[in-house]
Each structure stands twice: as C-alpha cells, then as structure tokens.
Design a protein around this motif. Structure first.
Motif, PDB file in Angstrom:
ATOM      1  N   ALA A 160       0.815  -1.215   0.000  1.00  0.00           N
ATOM      2  CA  ALA A 160       0.000   0.000   0.000  1.00  0.00           C
ATOM      3  C   ALA A 160       0.848   1.264   0.000  1.00  0.00           C
ATOM      4  O   ALA A 160       0.481   2.259  -0.641  1.00  0.00           O
ATOM      5  N   GLY A 161       1.969   1.266   0.715  1.00  0.00           N
ATOM      6  CA  GLY A 161       2.789   2.466   0.802  1.00  0.00           C
ATOM      7  C   GLY A 161       3.361   2.873  -0.541  1.00  0.00           C
ATOM      8  O   GLY A 161       3.234   4.019  -0.986  1.00  0.00           O
ATOM      9  N   GLU A 162       4.007   1.936  -1.217  1.00  0.00           N
ATOM     10  CA  GLU A 162       4.589   2.214  -2.537  1.00  0.00           C
ATOM     11  C   GLU A 162       3.503   2.567  -3.536  1.00  0.00           C
ATOM     12  O   GLU A 162       3.668   3.494  -4.346  1.00  0.00           O
ATOM     13  N   LEU A 163       2.394   1.842  -3.499  1.00  0.00           N
ATOM     14  CA  LEU A 163       1.313   2.093  -4.449  1.00  0.00           C
ATOM     15  C   LEU A 163       0.697   3.466  -4.233  1.00  0.00           C
ATOM     16  O   LEU A 163       0.321   4.149  -5.193  1.00  0.00           O
ATOM     17  N   ALA A 164       0.595   3.894  -2.959  1.00  0.00           N
ATOM     18  CA  ALA A 164       0.023   5.212  -2.679  1.00  0.00           C
ATOM     19  C   ALA A 164       0.821   6.308  -3.384  1.00  0.00           C
ATOM     20  O   ALA A 164       0.252   7.223  -3.994  1.00  0.00           O
ATOM     21  N   PHE A 165       2.140   6.225  -3.327  1.00  0.00           N
ATOM     22  CA  PHE A 165       2.963   7.215  -4.016  1.00  0.00           C
ATOM     23  C   PHE A 165       2.826   7.086  -5.524  1.00  0.00           C
ATOM     24  O   PHE A 165       2.767   8.090  -6.246  1.00  0.00           O
ATOM     25  N   ALA A 166       2.756   5.849  -6.031  1.00  0.00           N
ATOM     26  CA  ALA A 166       2.604   5.647  -7.469  1.00  0.00           C
ATOM     27  C   ALA A 166       1.288   6.216  -7.982  1.00  0.00           C
ATOM     28  O   ALA A 166       1.197   6.657  -9.134  1.00  0.00           O
ATOM     29  N   MET A 167       0.276   6.212  -7.117  1.00  0.00           N
ATOM     30  CA  MET A 167      -1.046   6.739  -7.488  1.00  0.00           C
ATOM     31  C   MET A 167      -1.176   8.228  -7.241  1.00  0.00           C
ATOM     32  O   MET A 167      -2.243   8.803  -7.458  1.00  0.00           O
ATOM     33  N   GLY A 168      -0.109   8.856  -6.736  1.00  0.00           N
ATOM     34  CA  GLY A 168      -0.156  10.286  -6.453  1.00  0.00           C
ATOM     35  C   GLY A 168      -0.815  10.630  -5.134  1.00  0.00           C
ATOM     36  O   GLY A 168      -1.189  11.784  -4.901  1.00  0.00           O
ATOM     37  N   GLU A 169      -0.928   9.632  -4.230  1.00  0.00           N
ATOM     38  CA  GLU A 169      -1.592   9.849  -2.940  1.00  0.00           C
ATOM     39  C   GLU A 169      -0.597  10.136  -1.817  1.00  0.00           C
ATOM     40  O   GLU A 169      -1.002  10.354  -0.677  1.00  0.00           O
TER      41      GLU A 169
END
Length: 281
Positions: free
Chosen positions: A176-185
């Motif tokens: 979730a952490g890496e994906l949040a940044f990838a999604m611009g969150e």
C-alpha cells in the motif's frame, strides 16, 4: 508432487507468521526461529544482502526451522532469483511488478527446459551435490516453485487478474505504501479512498484465483491489528521488520533509562533524540 512448505500450511488452514529481515544477520534469524516464526523474508532489494551468495544464510534458516523467502533486487533479475532458489529459497518475492510478462520472465528463469530456460547443475546444495536423483530434483523444483509479486505499481493494479492467473503465483503482497505514491496519494496509504479501492480490487482478484495474500502490521503488531489483517483477507502474516523492531526496542530502552535518571535528585542527562516513528501507525 513435493509441496512448498508455506503453501502446505495454507492448504491446512494454518496461518504462517513471518518477519522481514534487512540485516541478514544469522543470529537474528536464529532468534526468529526460537521465538516461533514460521518464515523469514530476506530482503535484497533495499538492503546489502547479496541474493547470489545466500548458501550460509539458508543453512541458518534450516537450523532455525524457518522457511526462507527472498526478495530479489528488481523484477527482471532472473539471475539473482535463480541463485536464491539454488541456495535454498522456497519463494521468490518480485518487487515493482507491472505485468504478467514480468512474472513469466522470472518463471522462465527458474524452470527447467522444456518449460523454462534454467540451466542444469547438480553441484548445488538443493539437489544435494549429486548427479543421482537430479532429474527428480529438477521436477520437484519446478513443481514447488512459488513466485510472489508485489503489487505496488499502477500497471500491476490494472493487470492484476492476468498476474493472479499465473500458475506459479500462489501468493502476493499488496504494498500500500509504494502504491500510494505511485497513485499520487503520497503518505495517505491508510486514509486514501483510492488506495482502499485498489486494495479491494487486488484482494478480490486474489480470491477469484485462489491466491493468498501476505501482509499485516509492520510496526507495533498487536492482537487487534493482526486480527484486522486476517479479517481484511490476509492469509500469511508478515509482522515486523528487524531493523525497525530493534530501533523501537532501543528507543523504549533509552526512554526508560532517561526517565529513571530524571527522577533521581542527583543525576541528569540530555533527553533522547526525536523518535523515528509517528505517534500512531
């Protein structure tokens, strides 16, 4: 067909418990085994651990009774994945996956001809340094191969069904952490509705394809946080990371000692440095 030990536990509805290990320290690995962990996640993406020289680490895991998983440095690194498997890894964690093709590339590197492109060599510890029975060893390796993709890119999210449909993908990690940044969150991994929706998408795809999910609280695992992880759909608990757990212990120890000094009328000392952790996580 010889069963992968982690998958065999899941097939019996046993929840495996493990920890990420960034130090690769053999003493800490022995402590993990003595404490009752089932597996250890050895990291070579962000740490100095060499995935191509793991034989002694695998021997320690064996003595400690731990199932070794190895995270390779990057998705296309078939050589590191193969060397980890030859040393004794029982699962290969693949970071930054974007498509089923990324996983298939690793599968090709880890399976023997005619299905894959892995080179043959009986002079290794897994087959027992012997030519006798090497054919059976090759078959057992192919049969028990487990590739664990980390879902941490927007491309992997879009291709999640194709990724989960691959035979060797029996487990995955929702990062979730890496994906949040990838999604611009940004840092909103726990509060973003977009990240929560992505989690629901990934977990639903995993259920459709019979894929287990590795996860759980990395900081401050408790009965309540582990129970919530299981309720959310986690089937393999990953609770803790060695260097962070040690820092938490050090911070608590220094705070306790400093408080004792402060309460003494004749002694004093400077306060501890700022914590490396948020007030709640």
């Amino acid at each position: 067909m010889p069963a992968n030990r982690l998958i065999a536990m899941l097939d019996k509805h046993v929840v495996p418990i493990g920890m990420q290990c960034f130090t690769g320290d053999h003493t800490l690995i022995e402590v993990m085994g003595a404490a009752g962990f089932d597996y250890v996640w050895l990291d070579s993406e962000h740490s100095a651990l060499n995935p191509r020289a793991l034989e002694d680490t695998m021997r320690t895991c064996e003595v400690a009774g731990l199932i070794p998983l190895v995270r390779i440095p990057e998705p296309g690194d078939g050589t590191s994945a193969r060397r980890a498997l030859e040393a004794g890894a029982e699962g290969i964690v693949v970071p930054m996956v974007r498509s089923a093709a990324d996983i298939q590339q690793i599968v090709d590197a880890l399976t023997f001809p005619p299905w894959g492109k892995r080179g043959l060599c009986p002079a290794l510890r897994v087959p027992g340094y012997t030519v006798v029975g090497f054919n059976e060893s090759m078959q057992a390796s192919d049969d028990s191969l487990v590739i664990i993709p980390m879902i941490e890119t927007v491309e992997a999210l879009a291709n999640i069904d194709e990724i989960c449909a691959l035979e060797q993908v029996r487990l995955l990690v929702f990062a979730a952490g890496e994906l949040a940044f990838a999604m611009g969150e940004g840092h909103a991994m726990h509060s973003s509705e977009n990240v929560r929706a992505a989690q629901r998408t990934v977990f639903a795809a995993a259920r459709r394809h019979g894929v287990g999910i590795i996860g759980g609280p990395i900081l401050n695992p408790s009965k309540e946080s582990c129970a919530k992880a299981l309720e959310d759909g986690i089937s393999v608990l990953c609770v803790g990371l060695d260097v962070l757990a040690f820092r938490q212990l050090c911070e608590a120890t220094v705070a306790a000692a400093t408080a004792a000094v402060d309460s003494h009328p004749s002694y004093h000392r400077p306060g501890p440095p700022p914590s490396g952790f948020p007030p709640s996580y």
